[in-house]
Design an enzyme around this catalytic site. Sequence first.
Site, PDB file in Angstrom:
ATOM      1  N   HIS A 349      20.531   6.753 223.322  1.00 17.20           N
ATOM      2  CA  HIS A 349      19.930   6.837 221.986  1.00 17.20           C
ATOM      3  C   HIS A 349      18.421   6.778 221.984  1.00 17.20           C
ATOM      4  O   HIS A 349      17.812   6.744 220.915  1.00 17.20           O
ATOM      5  CB  HIS A 349      20.436   5.689 221.099  1.00 17.20           C
ATOM      6  CG  HIS A 349      21.814   5.900 220.585  1.00 17.20           C
ATOM      7  ND1 HIS A 349      22.070   6.493 219.371  1.00 17.20           N
ATOM      8  CD2 HIS A 349      23.014   5.615 221.123  1.00 17.20           C
ATOM      9  CE1 HIS A 349      23.370   6.554 219.180  1.00 17.20           C
ATOM     10  NE2 HIS A 349      23.980   6.030 220.225  1.00 17.20           N
ATOM     11  N   LYS A 535      13.345   3.685 206.708  1.00 18.70           N
ATOM     12  CA  LYS A 535      13.790   3.540 208.092  1.00 18.70           C
ATOM     13  C   LYS A 535      13.235   2.231 208.615  1.00 18.70           C
ATOM     14  O   LYS A 535      12.367   1.632 207.978  1.00 18.70           O
ATOM     15  CB  LYS A 535      13.293   4.702 208.958  1.00 18.70           C
ATOM     16  CG  LYS A 535      11.805   5.021 208.744  1.00 18.70           C
ATOM     17  CD  LYS A 535      11.356   6.277 209.457  1.00 18.70           C
ATOM     18  CE  LYS A 535      11.776   7.542 208.760  1.00 18.70           C
ATOM     19  NZ  LYS A 535      12.888   8.249 209.376  1.00 18.70           N
ATOM     20  N   ARG A 536      13.683   1.801 209.787  1.00 16.96           N
ATOM     21  CA  ARG A 536      13.111   0.589 210.355  1.00 16.96           C
ATOM     22  C   ARG A 536      11.590   0.757 210.513  1.00 16.96           C
ATOM     23  O   ARG A 536      11.099   1.862 210.748  1.00 16.96           O
ATOM     24  CB  ARG A 536      13.758   0.277 211.702  1.00 16.96           C
ATOM     25  CG  ARG A 536      15.133  -0.310 211.575  1.00 16.96           C
ATOM     26  CD  ARG A 536      15.146  -1.613 210.799  1.00 16.96           C
ATOM     27  NE  ARG A 536      14.589  -2.678 211.579  1.00 16.96           N
ATOM     28  CZ  ARG A 536      15.290  -3.626 212.189  1.00 16.96           C
ATOM     29  NH1 ARG A 536      16.611  -3.661 212.074  1.00 16.96           N
ATOM     30  NH2 ARG A 536      14.709  -4.564 212.902  1.00 16.96           N
ATOM     31  N   LYS A 541       7.477   5.351 214.428  1.00 15.49           N
ATOM     32  CA  LYS A 541       7.911   6.058 213.211  1.00 15.49           C
ATOM     33  C   LYS A 541       6.728   6.346 212.272  1.00 15.49           C
ATOM     34  O   LYS A 541       6.837   7.108 211.330  1.00 15.49           O
ATOM     35  CB  LYS A 541       9.003   5.264 212.497  1.00 15.49           C
ATOM     36  CG  LYS A 541      10.336   5.226 213.259  1.00 15.49           C
ATOM     37  CD  LYS A 541      11.361   4.387 212.511  1.00 15.49           C
ATOM     38  CE  LYS A 541      12.684   4.237 213.258  1.00 15.49           C
ATOM     39  NZ  LYS A 541      13.619   5.358 213.006  1.00 15.49           N
ATOM     40  N   THR A 643      18.697  10.100 211.275  1.00 13.21           N
ATOM     41  CA  THR A 643      19.805  10.518 210.410  1.00 13.21           C
ATOM     42  C   THR A 643      19.430  10.430 208.933  1.00 13.21           C
ATOM     43  O   THR A 643      20.043  11.097 208.113  1.00 13.21           O
ATOM     44  CB  THR A 643      21.078   9.675 210.652  1.00 13.21           C
ATOM     45  OG1 THR A 643      20.724   8.290 210.642  1.00 13.21           O
ATOM     46  CG2 THR A 643      21.721  10.038 211.981  1.00 13.21           C
ATOM     47  N   LYS A 647      20.475  12.762 205.544  1.00 11.50           N
ATOM     48  CA  LYS A 647      20.940  12.257 204.248  1.00 11.50           C
ATOM     49  C   LYS A 647      20.048  12.784 203.121  1.00 11.50           C
ATOM     50  O   LYS A 647      20.524  13.177 202.055  1.00 11.50           O
ATOM     51  CB  LYS A 647      20.911  10.725 204.216  1.00 11.50           C
ATOM     52  CG  LYS A 647      21.771  10.026 205.243  1.00 11.50           C
ATOM     53  CD  LYS A 647      21.408   8.532 205.311  1.00 11.50           C
ATOM     54  CE  LYS A 647      21.944   7.893 206.572  1.00 11.50           C
ATOM     55  NZ  LYS A 647      21.306   6.583 206.855  1.00 11.50           N
TER      56      LYS A 647
HETATM   57  C1  LIG Z   1      20.463   6.162 207.807  1.00  6.86           C
HETATM   58  C2  LIG Z   1      19.980   4.787 207.921  1.00  6.86           C
HETATM   59  C3  LIG Z   1      19.080   4.443 208.933  1.00  6.86           C
HETATM   60  C4  LIG Z   1      18.517   5.442 209.919  1.00  6.86           C
HETATM   61  O1  LIG Z   1      17.306   5.950 209.427  1.00  6.86           O
HETATM   62  P1  LIG Z   1      16.321   6.820 210.352  1.00  6.86           P
HETATM   63  O2  LIG Z   1      15.301   7.318 209.405  1.00  6.86           O
HETATM   64  O3  LIG Z   1      17.156   7.916 210.918  1.00  6.86           O
HETATM   65  O4  LIG Z   1      15.786   5.919 211.375  1.00  6.86           O
HETATM   66  C5  LIG Z   1      18.634   3.138 208.993  1.00  6.86           C
HETATM   67  N1  LIG Z   1      19.063   2.212 208.125  1.00  6.86           N
HETATM   68  C6  LIG Z   1      19.924   2.509 207.134  1.00  6.86           C
HETATM   69  C7  LIG Z   1      20.337   1.446 206.186  1.00  6.86           C
HETATM   70  C8  LIG Z   1      20.424   3.800 206.999  1.00  6.86           C
HETATM   71  O5  LIG Z   1      21.286   4.077 206.013  1.00  6.86           O
END
Ligand SMILES: *Cc1c(COP(=O)(O)O)cnc(C)c1O
Length: 806
Positions: A349, A535-536, A541, A643, A647
């Site tokens: 990952h 995101k985190r 990022k 991901t 979404k």
């Molecule tokens: C989808 C999701 C992530 C992943 O987000 P990225 O932008 O791909 O790092 C992290 N936390 C939650 C709660 C999510 O639903």
Amino acid sequence: MALDKEIFKEELKQRLRENYAMELEDASEQEIFYTLGALVKARYSDAWRDTWKYYVDKNKKQVYYFSIEFLPGRMLKSNLLNLGILDTAREALTDLGIHLDDLAEVEKDMALGNGGLGRLASCFMDSIASGGFPGNGNGIRYDYGLFKQRFVDGYQVELPDEWLQSGNIWEVRRESKAVDVRVGGHVYLAETNDGKLKPVYENERVLRAVPYDTGMVGYENNVVNTLRLWAVEIPDSEEDKYQSIQGRRELEDLTAVLYPDDSNEQGRLIRLTQEYFFVSAGIQSIIRHYKKWFQKPISKLSEYVSIHINDTHPALCVPEMMRILIDEEELSWEQAWDITVKVMSYTNHTIMAEALEKWSIDLMQRTLPRMYQIMEEIDARYVQTMQELHPHDLVERTRIIRNGQVHMAHLSIIGSHSTNGVAKLHSDLLKSVVLHDFYIIYPDRFNNKTNGIAQRRWSQIVNEPMSNVLDETIGKTWRQDSGDLKLLRNYQSDQAVLEKLAEAKKINKQKLADYILGTTDIEVSADAIFDVQIKRLHAYKRQLLNLLHIIKLYQDLKENPSLEMQKRVFIFGAKAAPSYHYAKVIIKCINETANLINNDPDIKDRIKIVFLPNYNVSLAEKIIPAADVSEQISLASKEASGTSNMKLMLNGAITLATLDGANVEIRDAVGDDNIYIFGLTEKEVYEYYENQEYSAQRLYDENAVIRRVLNAFIDGTIPNIVYEGREIFDSLIKYNDEYFLLRDFDSYVEAQEEIDKAYGDQTFWQKMSLINIANAGRFSSDETVSRYAEDIWKIESKDSFVTEKG
Ligand SMILES: *Cc1c(COP(=O)(O)O)cnc(C)c1O
């Protein structure tokens, strides 16, 4: 089986009377929620048993997905949807004066994961069941999920997430399936009477692993698989060893908390024990199940069992399987190794060095002595085999045990038949850079499986207004098969459809605006561009790049109040690992800049910053349907896939992105005209690493805009960040801007200006939005797990089978 609304209402009332001795009118939302949950669970319990029985009766090969994190979020609505009773249940509740959406808010998020990796595991669970695949999850039942985040004076404060406080309606405790896990002590090999070598354990600790099973309900197909999460207990036989409260505590703490670090390994003792605990419990229970129900010889295990190692945390699956096959099943090493490699597969990952998991030999030996012995043997045999085929230094670099450390990624690759990355670019980088040595040794083991998302949840459940427009426009088949979203392409010039989609977006934005007002007291206009980065919080990022651009806009507006630009709301959601100082500094700076800008009368509502606290799945579900712009701005080569990009696209947001992770594939799906790409490419980033010519100081000296923005951190422009502002400034200038923010700044600003212009032409914007929705189908995790099933796990789908009772 269709749900009869009247019967459902009666049943709900009846159960409420039985469980709480209460009439509906007197019950709290909490009580109604738990009653409804029990009712839903009862509705799939037959299918759950029948699914299990079907796999056993037909000797179906099953996959077990091992992951130290699962992040399902709330399950009420997705269970209702997948059971095909969401609409009827909603109507029935409305008849009773209850709003399903309010009721759903009672459920605590199941937050047993940090972010993307755990969420992916849960999307896979949904899609594996929905695809009719025999597959189960295996993980840890943490007493406390990921910490709850608050802001106090702009600083992140962490609070415990007591998600089990009022019980968990979905789980079933299965004490009869408990197993023992041995850790610590000493192990030596002794000869038995028949001349075999057997390990003898001394002074080891025995932990009892008790499984809690949750039904994973497939979408309208009567399939219910199992997510099995393990909790630690003290076995009866060991009671007298744990007389002291402290001793008990120590043991019971093993499955108490999820480690809150994302993309960064801390290498702590309890974490290693956690990893072995759920691996050993899981594999023991798989073998027990196989022997009891399949009644096949152990030598045929790989024909019926596939085990997936999700990132390296479950890498001990390899030596643990070896241990059971050799020590307990008494197979030869060669036979055991052949089976193990065939059974195991692994997903990588990350490509960031600090996230690659390693343990010191000393800690490994003390904590898991038998595992260490087996890994030493695997390592020695690896060297022996490979040194005849490959150069010495290549073999040395790829060893499992090296420089005093045990390398978990090496173990995972050597001990499995498949290693995959999670987006095309990422898988290519694994082969060409990060795992290049292994690619030379095992070229056939490497493959790509681009991530996906549970599209039913991220469209049907979270975005009803859009879903209704889709139904009216392209019919309902997209609800089953998200590939049919492409039917929407036929309507990209249909003004009426574009307007209906825009109206749906507006409804979602107003709803989010209400939520923002309720939680933060900040008033935002639903007419503004909702620009979202969720995101985190992590340096790679680049939330900070987003902030630099906002500060630039602020300075532009202060200087020139008549500047023309679209209103914008910058929305952030992000947790920082509690020990990640720099990430917390960025949070503080965003919050203080928000304070400054949101309260500046010169700015009014032209730009607003909203940092919503406690980002989690449920908050994502509120933000994503309301987003116009999706910020995916990691430094190229650093984000394995992402991901949230998928979404947001599915919900009609326009992506503003670097060519990183799955952004590349999103661009391919929508075309260059329907996405905003900026910044260095991964190749250019690697060139900088090679030629070492990057100078942030030079960019600062030569670029007046950058200079003014960075100076805002240290000249008092942004109040209350004396230390934090200096730290940010130094990270960029003194320490030469590790993630090339300043290098990408100009092209980021340019892309943002284009977005500003594009939004001014609403028809143009709406068309882009439609094209994004229409092309999101390929990022369904249904598709992703089908590829895993076919290429890696070799399991078959039972398309749909009807249970006896229907
Ligand atoms: C989808 C999701 C992530 C992943 O987000 P990225 O932008 O791909 O790092 C992290 N936390 C939650 C709660 C999510 O639903």
